[in-house]
Design an enzyme around this catalytic site. Structure first.
Site, PDB file in Angstrom:
ATOM      1  CB  CYS A   1      -0.490  -0.081   1.220  1.00  0.00           C
ATOM      2  SG  CYS A   1      -0.275  -0.159   2.183  1.00  0.00           S
TER       3      CYS A   1
ATOM      4  CB  CYS B   1      -1.578  -3.390   7.560  1.00  0.00           C
ATOM      5  SG  CYS B   1      -3.091  -3.326   7.074  1.00  0.00           S
TER       6      CYS B   1
END
Ligand code: FES
Length: 147
Positions: free
Chosen positions: A33, A103
């Site tokens: 990301c 994440c």
């Protein structure tokens, strides 16, 4: 979608900030990301992590996982800190939605990058530690970035 623990660490993240003259500091980028995480470690002469702080330009799950990761490594030895994997962090948070698992890697890799920096500064080898592939610390040298 998120556990109570994730929401707690997102709303009240622990150990946010910087450490002046850290024993080790590492910055990693998330390949998926583009989010960024920086981790600071204060390690004493016995190899115990006395303090840890983080800063992130990342999503809520990155904040929560880093917050939990800092809690898990504080007071631990360098070797024990290596056992704080993203899986261990997710377990401590009662899980993350599958799309947010990547994440949690930011926190683990940022700790490894900071440990790598510590090892290099002290000319030591930490058994089992590898330089994270997403370590972008060197690219930033000399730059003072705020995020
Ligand atoms: Fe980038 Fe979570 S979406 S770290």
């Amino acid at each position: 979608m998120y556990s109570e623990k994730v929401m707690d660490h997102f709303n009240n993240p622990r150990n946010v900030g910087e450490i002046e003259n850290p024993s080790g500091v590492g910055t990693v980028g998330n390949a998926k990301c583009g989010d960024i995480m920086r981790m600071y470690l204060d390690i004493d002469d016995n190899g115990i992590i006395q303090d840890v702080k983080f800063k992130t330009f990342g999503c809520g799950a990155a904040v929560a996982t880093s917050s939990m990761a800092t809690e898990l490594v504080k007071g631990k030895t360098v070797q024990q800190a290596l056992e704080v994997t993203n899986k261990a962090v997710m377990e401590a948070l009662d899980g993350l939605p599958p799309v947010k698992v990547h994440c949690s890697l930011l926190a683990e890799e940022a700790i490894h990058a900071a440990l790598w920096d510590y090892a290099e500064k002290n000319h030591i080898t930490i058994e089992g530690l590898e330089k994270p592939v997403n370590d972008i610390s060197e690219k930033e040298e000399g730059e003072e970035e705020e995020y």
